[in-house]
Design a protein around this motif. Structure first.
Motif, PDB file in Angstrom:
ATOM      1  N   VAL A 117       0.850  -1.185   0.000  1.00  0.00           N
ATOM      2  CA  VAL A 117       0.000   0.000   0.000  1.00  0.00           C
ATOM      3  C   VAL A 117       0.886   1.235   0.000  1.00  0.00           C
ATOM      4  O   VAL A 117       1.730   1.394   0.878  1.00  0.00           O
ATOM      5  N   TRP A 118       0.663   2.106  -0.984  1.00  0.00           N
ATOM      6  CA  TRP A 118       1.458   3.330  -1.070  1.00  0.00           C
ATOM      7  C   TRP A 118       0.508   4.528  -1.111  1.00  0.00           C
ATOM      8  O   TRP A 118      -0.486   4.515  -1.817  1.00  0.00           O
ATOM      9  N   GLY A 119       0.833   5.561  -0.344  1.00  0.00           N
ATOM     10  CA  GLY A 119       0.062   6.796  -0.396  1.00  0.00           C
ATOM     11  C   GLY A 119      -1.218   6.786   0.412  1.00  0.00           C
ATOM     12  O   GLY A 119      -1.937   7.780   0.436  1.00  0.00           O
ATOM     13  N   LEU A 120      -1.523   5.671   1.087  1.00  0.00           N
ATOM     14  CA  LEU A 120      -2.739   5.587   1.894  1.00  0.00           C
ATOM     15  C   LEU A 120      -2.419   5.008   3.261  1.00  0.00           C
ATOM     16  O   LEU A 120      -1.538   4.156   3.387  1.00  0.00           O
ATOM     17  N   THR A 121      -3.157   5.453   4.251  1.00  0.00           N
ATOM     18  CA  THR A 121      -3.115   4.860   5.578  1.00  0.00           C
ATOM     19  C   THR A 121      -4.425   4.122   5.805  1.00  0.00           C
ATOM     20  O   THR A 121      -5.503   4.716   5.700  1.00  0.00           O
ATOM     21  N   LEU A 122      -4.333   2.828   6.088  1.00  0.00           N
ATOM     22  CA  LEU A 122      -5.510   1.999   6.297  1.00  0.00           C
ATOM     23  C   LEU A 122      -5.620   1.655   7.777  1.00  0.00           C
ATOM     24  O   LEU A 122      -4.690   1.098   8.356  1.00  0.00           O
ATOM     25  N   THR A 123      -6.747   1.979   8.381  1.00  0.00           N
ATOM     26  CA  THR A 123      -6.941   1.687   9.800  1.00  0.00           C
ATOM     27  C   THR A 123      -8.342   1.146  10.024  1.00  0.00           C
ATOM     28  O   THR A 123      -9.293   1.577   9.367  1.00  0.00           O
ATOM     29  N   PRO A 124      -8.500   0.204  10.959  1.00  0.00           N
ATOM     30  CA  PRO A 124      -9.853  -0.250  11.307  1.00  0.00           C
ATOM     31  C   PRO A 124     -10.657   0.892  11.913  1.00  0.00           C
ATOM     32  O   PRO A 124     -10.114   1.877  12.418  1.00  0.00           O
ATOM     33  N   ARG A 125     -11.955   0.747  11.886  1.00  0.00           N
ATOM     34  CA  ARG A 125     -12.821   1.757  12.479  1.00  0.00           C
ATOM     35  C   ARG A 125     -12.634   1.777  13.994  1.00  0.00           C
ATOM     36  O   ARG A 125     -12.325   0.757  14.610  1.00  0.00           O
ATOM     37  N   ILE A 126     -12.833   2.942  14.601  1.00  0.00           N
ATOM     38  CA  ILE A 126     -12.661   3.100  16.038  1.00  0.00           C
ATOM     39  C   ILE A 126     -13.878   2.539  16.763  1.00  0.00           C
ATOM     40  O   ILE A 126     -15.022   2.829  16.410  1.00  0.00           O
ATOM     41  N   GLY A 127     -13.651   1.713  17.781  1.00  0.00           N
ATOM     42  CA  GLY A 127     -14.733   1.135  18.549  1.00  0.00           C
ATOM     43  C   GLY A 127     -15.101   2.011  19.740  1.00  0.00           C
ATOM     44  O   GLY A 127     -14.751   3.188  19.821  1.00  0.00           O
ATOM     45  N   ASP A 128     -15.812   1.414  20.683  1.00  0.00           N
ATOM     46  CA  ASP A 128     -16.241   2.141  21.875  1.00  0.00           C
ATOM     47  C   ASP A 128     -15.159   2.099  22.947  1.00  0.00           C
ATOM     48  O   ASP A 128     -14.066   1.569  22.740  1.00  0.00           O
ATOM     49  N   ASP A 197     -14.633  -9.504  18.349  1.00  0.00           N
ATOM     50  CA  ASP A 197     -15.305  -9.553  17.052  1.00  0.00           C
ATOM     51  C   ASP A 197     -15.781  -8.188  16.585  1.00  0.00           C
ATOM     52  O   ASP A 197     -16.445  -8.080  15.550  1.00  0.00           O
ATOM     53  N   SER A 198     -15.445  -7.114  17.313  1.00  0.00           N
ATOM     54  CA  SER A 198     -15.948  -5.780  16.987  1.00  0.00           C
ATOM     55  C   SER A 198     -15.136  -5.157  15.853  1.00  0.00           C
ATOM     56  O   SER A 198     -14.096  -5.669  15.426  1.00  0.00           O
ATOM     57  N   VAL A 199     -15.625  -4.004  15.372  1.00  0.00           N
ATOM     58  CA  VAL A 199     -14.970  -3.318  14.252  1.00  0.00           C
ATOM     59  C   VAL A 199     -13.596  -2.800  14.641  1.00  0.00           C
ATOM     60  O   VAL A 199     -12.748  -2.569  13.767  1.00  0.00           O
ATOM     61  N   GLU A 200     -13.352  -2.577  15.933  1.00  0.00           N
ATOM     62  CA  GLU A 200     -12.051  -2.090  16.394  1.00  0.00           C
ATOM     63  C   GLU A 200     -10.921  -2.999  15.957  1.00  0.00           C
ATOM     64  O   GLU A 200      -9.797  -2.550  15.706  1.00  0.00           O
ATOM     65  N   PHE A 201     -11.210  -4.308  15.831  1.00  0.00           N
ATOM     66  CA  PHE A 201     -10.174  -5.291  15.524  1.00  0.00           C
ATOM     67  C   PHE A 201     -10.424  -5.989  14.193  1.00  0.00           C
ATOM     68  O   PHE A 201     -10.012  -7.130  14.003  1.00  0.00           O
ATOM     69  N   ASP A 202     -11.111  -5.305  13.275  1.00  0.00           N
ATOM     70  CA  ASP A 202     -11.423  -5.901  11.971  1.00  0.00           C
ATOM     71  C   ASP A 202     -10.537  -5.293  10.895  1.00  0.00           C
ATOM     72  O   ASP A 202     -10.824  -4.204  10.381  1.00  0.00           O
ATOM     73  N   PRO A 203      -9.450  -5.950  10.526  1.00  0.00           N
ATOM     74  CA  PRO A 203      -8.547  -5.394   9.510  1.00  0.00           C
ATOM     75  C   PRO A 203      -9.050  -5.579   8.085  1.00  0.00           C
ATOM     76  O   PRO A 203      -8.356  -5.227   7.136  1.00  0.00           O
ATOM     77  N   CYS A 204     -10.252  -6.157   7.924  1.00  0.00           N
ATOM     78  CA  CYS A 204     -10.835  -6.288   6.587  1.00  0.00           C
ATOM     79  C   CYS A 204     -11.858  -5.194   6.308  1.00  0.00           C
ATOM     80  O   CYS A 204     -12.307  -5.041   5.171  1.00  0.00           O
TER      81      CYS A 204
END
Length: 645
Positions: A117-128, A197-204
């Motif tokens: 990946v070049w030029g982008l930062t990919l991060t999972p969504r922030i959870g609660d 199983d929350s979005v905080e830890f979903d790298p997809c």
């Protein structure tokens, strides 16, 4: 931004699955496997790097040779004995574990692996808040413990099956990993599984943002300069010359390290208000000399190649070599008749000091994984027994107090617009301990409402965070360390502040006073406390000092030393069980053996010439001087516990 390097997965044990079956299984369970790798990878990689590496780990988990799979010994998840998935999962776990201490560094292939990946930062969504708390908890334990926790609560492995898979993945002590994993997450295993199983830890399922645009512009400039430098070196080499290539600032390059002051990273003045990461990365550059290219270039060159006239010192466990990437500028200014520059490279804080007529000084301290308290202040200067600090931009209120006078109110400390404080007395590390100055700071309400905390200077660049854990309560949950600003905490620290001398210049990050037991003394002599002072260092090893404090212990007196354990997990979140004993003379002159254990102690037993038994967390038995006694305890879990010494 560099792409992840190909990981050499652990060598398979037993039969290898057919390539077609392995690929089909991997694709079918791909999101689950990538989440598993993401949770095990060390948080120090950063969220983007963990996302990309997790995908690379799984995509490279296919077997190298298409052999048919027969009966293997790798357990399957959730009671499913599918051998192909178990084989792939063991490969994924082993590869993710190998990143913990960087030990894949010399085993990676030269060419980058997909995905890149070049030029982008990919991060999972922030959870609660719960997910964030779990993320912070998992960052404090080794990768083996994270793997044990995830295998049990997300994949449904029984402890024995999890230990078997961890052993197959190369973990030398799976049982220790399982024990450490017990302190993670909520006690409800179902709730822990839901959090994982929350979005905080979903790298997809990720969010895409651009990388630092200004830094990319610098990289293009550096790339062109590097190409020119290579051409010059080749030309010189062909001509047989012996000259040194100049760097971007017109002075010799130091071992290939870039020393151009324009490469320094600058955070915006408001970055801390919009960031979920509150540490040195969001400190803006401050001071009257931040635009002095000559000074900054000299500092970078000095760090890259310090001369014989430069005094270099470092806290324990801190390297002194130059940063491989451009560091961040935190401060550059004139302080107490000296030029002072503070830099941060993501792992260390570096202070350059040059006073007229004196040798320049470089001081380095670890600062990785800092937070709102441990990144709240840095020492700018120490002169004539007084210290001047630079405070983080989120510090809204600054005061000082004497830890040996807990009843005295805190006094206001003036701080300039540039974050530089007035000088405050430094703790006396030698001689009579008559006072112990400490900082009491309060965070901005943008960070946390009414969040005050204590810091004290122990000789390193970062002051030490002081916390307090009150005595066990009647409830079931164990009490957690809290800020040491309440009345009981200040009284506790009035007894132990002077003992901090033994921790000076030791790279200490935080010290917690834990009252692990209270005991009613025989002959109506009052109530005593059992205290464990736990010191955690930036580079990992900890120290636990256990003391017995009878009710007659005066301020400034720490009580009776029971044990001083170094390089230990005692009294930490990973070892919350402690048992200790002491000989004590009652007012009548009668000698007693006293013992106390932490809240999970269910029985204390004394054998030898002195014999006694108690089903409480404390014990008192008459014991003549010289009589031998061996102490042991049984925890509520059935595990035996020996006394700390």
């Amino acid at each position: 931004m560099s792409a992840p390097q190909r990981v050499r997965h652990p060598r398979p044990v037993g039969p290898v699955p057919a390539l077609g079956r392995a690929e089909a299984t991997l694709v079918e369970h791909y999101p689950r496997l990538v989440r598993l790798a993401y949770l095990i990878l060390p948080p120090r990689l950063g969220r983007h790097r963990r996302v990309v590496v997790a995908h690379g780990v799984v995509q490279n988990a296919l077997p190298a040779r298409p052999w048919p799979l027969k009966h293997g010994r790798v357990p399957g998840p959730r009671g499913d004995q599918a051998p192909v998935l178990g084989w792939i999962m063991r490969r994924v776990v082993g590869a993710a574990l190998s990143y913990e201490h960087g030990n894949t560094r010399w085993r990676r292939a030269l060419r980058p692996a997909l995905p890149a990946v070049w030029g982008l930062t990919l991060t999972p969504r922030i959870g609660d808040a719960e997910e964030l708390a779990l993320e912070q908890q998992m960052a404090t334990v080794p990768a083996e413990a994270r793997a044990a926790f995830v295998l049990q609560h997300m994949e449904g492995y029984a402890p024995g099956a999890a230990a078997e898979l961890l052993a197959a993945a190369g973990v030398t002590d799976p049982e220790a990993a399982l024990r450490t994993a017990e302190v993670l997450g909520p006690q409800d295993g179902t709730r822990a599984g839901l959090l994982l199983d929350s979005v905080e830890f979903d790298p997809c399922t990720v969010q895409a943002r651009p990388t630092d645009l200004l830094r990319r512009r610098h990289w293009r400039r550096w790339g062109a300069a590097a190409a020119l430098l290579v051409a010059v070196v080749l030309t010189v080499g062909q001509s047989g010359g012996d000259t040194v290539s100049p760097d971007l600032d017109g002075s010799p390059a130091a071992g290939g390290v870039m020393v151009d002051p324009s490469s320094l990273v600058h955070a915006s003045a408001t970055a801390w208000k919009a960031s979920s990461r509150i540490d040195f990365t969001v400190w803006p550059a401050r001071g009257g000399l931040i635009d002095d290219r000559s000074l900054l270039g000299h500092v970078l060159r000095t760090w890259a190649r310090p001369g014989p006239d430069v005094r270099v010192s470092a806290a324990p466990g801190t390297g002194t070599g130059p940063s491989p990437a451009p560091p961040q500028l935190l401060y550059a200014g004139r302080v107490d008749d000296a030029d002072v520059v503070l830099l941060y490279d993501g792992q260390r804080v570096v202070r350059y000091t040059k006073n007229m007529g004196r040798p320049a000084e470089l001081t380095l301290s670890r600062a990785d994984n800092s937070d709102v308290t441990s990144a709240a202040a840095l020492v700018l200067s120490r002169t004539d027994g007084r210290t001047r600090f630079l405070f983080a931009p989120w510090v809204a209120e600054s005061t000082t107090r004497d830890l040996l006078a807990p009843d005295n109110p805190a006094k206001p400390l003036h701080v300039g617009d540039d974050g530089v404080s007035d000088t405050v007395p430094s703790p006396g590390l030698t001689g009579t301990c008559s006072n112990w100055p400490a900082l009491q700071l309060r965070s901005s309400e943008s960070i946390a409402e009414k969040h005050a905390f204590l810091l004290t200077d122990l000789g390193d660049l970062s002051p030490v965070h002081l916390t307090y854990t009150p005595p066990p309560g009647g409830g079931v949950p164990a009490r957690q360390p809290r800020e040491a600003t309440g009345a009981a905490a200040l009284v506790s620290w009035s007894h132990t502040a002077c003992t901090l001398r033994s921790m000076a210049d030791g790279g200490v990050r935080a010290v917690n006073n834990w009252i692990f037991a209270e005991q009613q003394l025989p002959e109506n002599a009052g109530q005593a406390q059992w205290l464990c002072s736990r010191a955690d260092t930036w580079n990992g090893p900890g120290r636990a000092i256990v003391r017995f404090q009878p009710p007659t212990t005066a301020a400034r007196e720490p009580g009776t030393l029971v044990a001083d354990a170094r390089d230990t997990s005692y009294c930490s979140r990973f070892n919350q069980h402690v048992l200790a004993d002491v000989r004590w003379n009652a007012p009548s002159g009668t000698s007693y053996l006293l013992a106390a254990g932490s809240r999970a102690v269910a029985r204390i037993t004394v054998t030898g010439q002195v014999r006694a038994d108690s089903t409480a967390t404390t014990l008192a038995v008459k014991a003549a001087p010289g009589q031998s006694a061996e102490l042991g305890a049984l925890l509520s879990t059935g595990r035996k516990l020996a006394a700390v010494h």
